[in-house]
Write an enzyme that holds these catalytic residues in place. Structure first.
Site, PDB file in Angstrom:
ATOM      1  N   TYR A 173       0.849  -1.331  -0.084  1.00 45.62           N
ATOM      2  CA  TYR A 173       0.058   0.124   0.122  1.00 45.62           C
ATOM      3  C   TYR A 173       0.768   1.171   0.206  1.00 45.62           C
ATOM      4  O   TYR A 173       0.505   2.421  -0.591  1.00 45.62           O
ATOM      5  CB  TYR A 173      -0.867   0.249   1.076  1.00 45.62           C
ATOM      6  CG  TYR A 173      -2.243  -0.603   0.950  1.00 45.62           C
ATOM      7  CD1 TYR A 173      -2.358  -1.870   0.749  1.00 45.62           C
ATOM      8  CD2 TYR A 173      -3.223   0.088   1.247  1.00 45.62           C
ATOM      9  CE1 TYR A 173      -3.608  -2.498   0.365  1.00 45.62           C
ATOM     10  CE2 TYR A 173      -4.744  -0.460   0.968  1.00 45.62           C
ATOM     11  CZ  TYR A 173      -4.850  -1.657   0.507  1.00 45.62           C
ATOM     12  OH  TYR A 173      -6.153  -2.340   0.344  1.00 45.62           O
ATOM     13  N   LYS A 180       3.043 -15.524   1.605  1.00 46.87           N
ATOM     14  CA  LYS A 180       3.038 -16.333   0.328  1.00 46.87           C
ATOM     15  C   LYS A 180       4.541 -16.597  -0.026  1.00 46.87           C
ATOM     16  O   LYS A 180       5.346 -16.076  -0.813  1.00 46.87           O
ATOM     17  CB  LYS A 180       2.586 -15.243  -0.676  1.00 46.87           C
ATOM     18  CG  LYS A 180       2.331 -15.888  -2.079  1.00 46.87           C
ATOM     19  CD  LYS A 180       1.285 -16.904  -2.395  1.00 46.87           C
ATOM     20  CE  LYS A 180       1.386 -17.455  -3.892  1.00 46.87           C
ATOM     21  NZ  LYS A 180       0.440 -18.681  -4.008  1.00 46.87           N
ATOM     22  N   ASP A 210      -3.239 -18.078  -0.558  1.00 47.78           N
ATOM     23  CA  ASP A 210      -4.583 -18.760  -1.484  1.00 47.78           C
ATOM     24  C   ASP A 210      -5.056 -19.880  -0.788  1.00 47.78           C
ATOM     25  O   ASP A 210      -6.526 -20.093  -0.445  1.00 47.78           O
ATOM     26  CB  ASP A 210      -3.876 -19.220  -2.549  1.00 47.78           C
ATOM     27  CG  ASP A 210      -2.446 -20.154  -2.618  1.00 47.78           C
ATOM     28  OD1 ASP A 210      -2.056 -20.136  -1.332  1.00 47.78           O
ATOM     29  OD2 ASP A 210      -1.799 -20.633  -3.547  1.00 47.78           O
ATOM     30  N   ASP A 212      -6.625  -6.878   3.648  1.00 45.38           N
ATOM     31  CA  ASP A 212      -7.729  -6.209   3.260  1.00 45.38           C
ATOM     32  C   ASP A 212      -8.525  -6.977   2.522  1.00 45.38           C
ATOM     33  O   ASP A 212      -9.817  -7.278   2.547  1.00 45.38           O
ATOM     34  CB  ASP A 212      -7.047  -5.006   2.034  1.00 45.38           C
ATOM     35  CG  ASP A 212      -8.007  -4.429   1.245  1.00 45.38           C
ATOM     36  OD1 ASP A 212      -9.046  -4.089   1.972  1.00 45.38           O
ATOM     37  OD2 ASP A 212      -7.937  -4.534   0.069  1.00 45.38           O
ATOM     38  N   ASP A 228     -12.551  -9.132   4.239  1.00 49.02           N
ATOM     39  CA  ASP A 228     -13.838  -8.918   3.347  1.00 49.02           C
ATOM     40  C   ASP A 228     -14.505 -10.235   3.285  1.00 49.02           C
ATOM     41  O   ASP A 228     -15.608 -10.498   3.453  1.00 49.02           O
ATOM     42  CB  ASP A 228     -13.749  -8.348   2.031  1.00 49.02           C
ATOM     43  CG  ASP A 228     -13.878  -6.807   1.991  1.00 49.02           C
ATOM     44  OD1 ASP A 228     -13.292  -6.278   2.887  1.00 49.02           O
ATOM     45  OD2 ASP A 228     -14.223  -6.367   0.948  1.00 49.02           O
TER      46      ASP A 228
HETATM   47  C1  IPM Z   1     -10.462  -1.123   3.731  1.00 56.65           C
HETATM   48  C2  IPM Z   1     -11.006  -0.601   2.394  1.00 56.65           C
HETATM   49  C3  IPM Z   1      -9.632   0.347   2.280  1.00 56.65           C
HETATM   50  C4  IPM Z   1      -8.361  -0.286   2.087  1.00 56.65           C
HETATM   51  C5  IPM Z   1      -9.983   1.582   1.032  1.00 56.65           C
HETATM   52  C6  IPM Z   1     -10.956   2.167   0.937  1.00 56.65           C
HETATM   53  C7  IPM Z   1      -8.635   2.471   0.861  1.00 56.65           C
HETATM   54  O1  IPM Z   1     -10.853  -1.485   1.417  1.00 56.65           O
HETATM   55  O2  IPM Z   1     -10.279  -0.629   4.590  1.00 56.65           O
HETATM   56  O3  IPM Z   1     -10.198  -2.419   3.811  1.00 56.65           O
HETATM   57  O4  IPM Z   1      -8.080  -0.922   1.048  1.00 56.65           O
HETATM   58  O5  IPM Z   1      -7.430  -0.436   3.061  1.00 56.65           O
HETATM   59 MG    MG Z   2     -10.972  -3.396   1.976  1.00 50.06          MG
END
Ligand code: IPM
Ligand code: MG
Length: 351
Positions: free
Chosen positions: A136, A186, A218, A242, A246
């Site tokens: 990042y 990884k 993975d 990240d 999710d």
């Molecule tokens: C998160 C989001 C952020 C990230 C974005 C909005 C920059 O996806 O906090 O997970 O990638 O960190």
């Molecule tokens: Mg995110």
């Protein structure tokens, strides 16, 4: 008197932050508040997704409650001017290198998961994501066109200090929970994550009570779906975290329920729901404020050392959900959904 910086942001951000603030006012009446802009609304009004003044305000307050950033209006902007950059800058400026994302299945909501209820009941894991390093932030980055050939680069880089400090946060968290730590990497391809593992192994002997295991990212994406219940604390470099956070959120079936905390060594912290700005439902009182309310609870616990007040909020949320109140994202066919404001009110009543 502790001061909280509210950054409602874009989309449903203002609606969910308003409810979380009202809950905070009920649970911790001595706090005061200031408000500023971040993301798309800051681009529109201040010319940048995060102003120097707002950064200074955040440093001064120490604790920040954020709604969400981004929306289709700003999607066409180049990467370095997008709303998300405001968030990335805030994380870096405040030194918030540890992102805590608990993914817990609330029993009354276990049928909201796309997985079978029996596969997710009892899931209780904590993703710990490195937040201010890795791909990042690594340099070089960006477009590098030359000699008529278009090219772009990002760089994944960690130094030992960055890995050791996030590993310690993960081991400490595991120690307070079920004492199992899964490190995601990884190393079969990327030298930087083989190095990451080396440092994690060096920290491990300080935590003999915690069981450490390693998982390729993975394969982790796969076993997380199959055996989510087996995981306790999951440690990830920035981008893997990240993605997997999710996935973990989806497994619980209730993205609208999941809070997060970003913390560092300075005592400062940023607290925000895991979900995004949901522009499609913004302004219609249809958002679920519970993730932001639970983020406010994390603010009390991790930012202000008030675990008792935090626990009261969590209990109130569980009670309201147990009583059957559902916002649209949680309601099943045939169930009546309540709005964002009413959900906030129910939590305050349950407090
Ligand atoms: C998160 C989001 C952020 C990230 C974005 C909005 C920059 O996806 O906090 O997970 O990638 O960190
Ligand atoms: Mg995110």
């Amino acid at each position: 008197m502790p001061r909280v910086l509210l950054l409602p942001g874009d989309g449903i951000g203002p609606e969910v932050v308003a409810e979380a603030r009202a809950v905070l006012e009920a649970a911790a009446p001595d706090l005061s508040y200031v408000e500023a802009k971040i993301g798309g609304c800051a681009i529109d009004d201040e010319g940048a997704p995060l102003s120097d003044e707002t950064v200074a305000l955040a440093k001064d307050c120490g604790v920040v409650l954020l709604g969400a950033v981004g929306g289709p209006r700003w999607d066409a902007l180049p990467p370095d001017r997008r709303p998300e950059r405001g968030l990335l800058r805030m994380r870096k400026e405040l030194g918030l290198y540890a992102n805590l994302r608990p993914a817990t299945v609330i029993a009354a909501l276990s049928d909201a998961s796309p997985l079978r209820p029996e596969a997710v009941e009892g899931v209780d894991l904590l993703v710990i994501r490195e937040l201010t390093g890795g791909i990042y932030y690594g340099e070089p980055r960006g477009r590098q066109d030359s000699d008529g050939v278009r090219r772009a680069v990002n760089t994944m880089v960690y130094d030992e200090h960055e890995v050791a400090r996030i590993a310690r946060v993960a081991f400490e968290s595991a120690r307070r929970r079920r004492k199992k730590l899964t490190n995601v990497h990884k190393a079969n391809v990327l030298e930087v994550t083989a190095f990451w593992n080396e440092i994690v192994e060096e920290v491990a002997p300080d935590y003999p009570d915690v069981t450490l295991e390693h998982q390729l990212v993975d394969s982790m994406a796969m076993v997380l779906l199959r055996d989510a219940r087996d995981f306790d604390v999951v440690l990830c470099p920035n981008m893997f975290g990240d993605i997997l956070s999710d996935e973990a959120a989806m497994i619980t079936g209730s993205l609208g329920m999941l809070p997060s905390a970003s913390i560092g060594d300075s005592g400062r912290g940023l607290f925000e729901p895991v979900h995004g700005s949901a522009p499609d439902i913004a302004g219609s009182d249809a958002a679920n404020p519970l993730a932001t309310i639970l983020s406010a609870a994390m603010l009390l616990e991790h930012g202000l050392d008030r675990a008792d007040a935090a626990e009261q909020i969590r209990k109130a949320v569980t009670r309201v959900v147990d009583e059957g109140y559902r916002t649209a994202d949680l309601a099943r066919a045939g169930e009546t959904a309540i709005g964002c404001r009413e959900m906030g009110l129910r939590v305050r009543e349950a407090l």
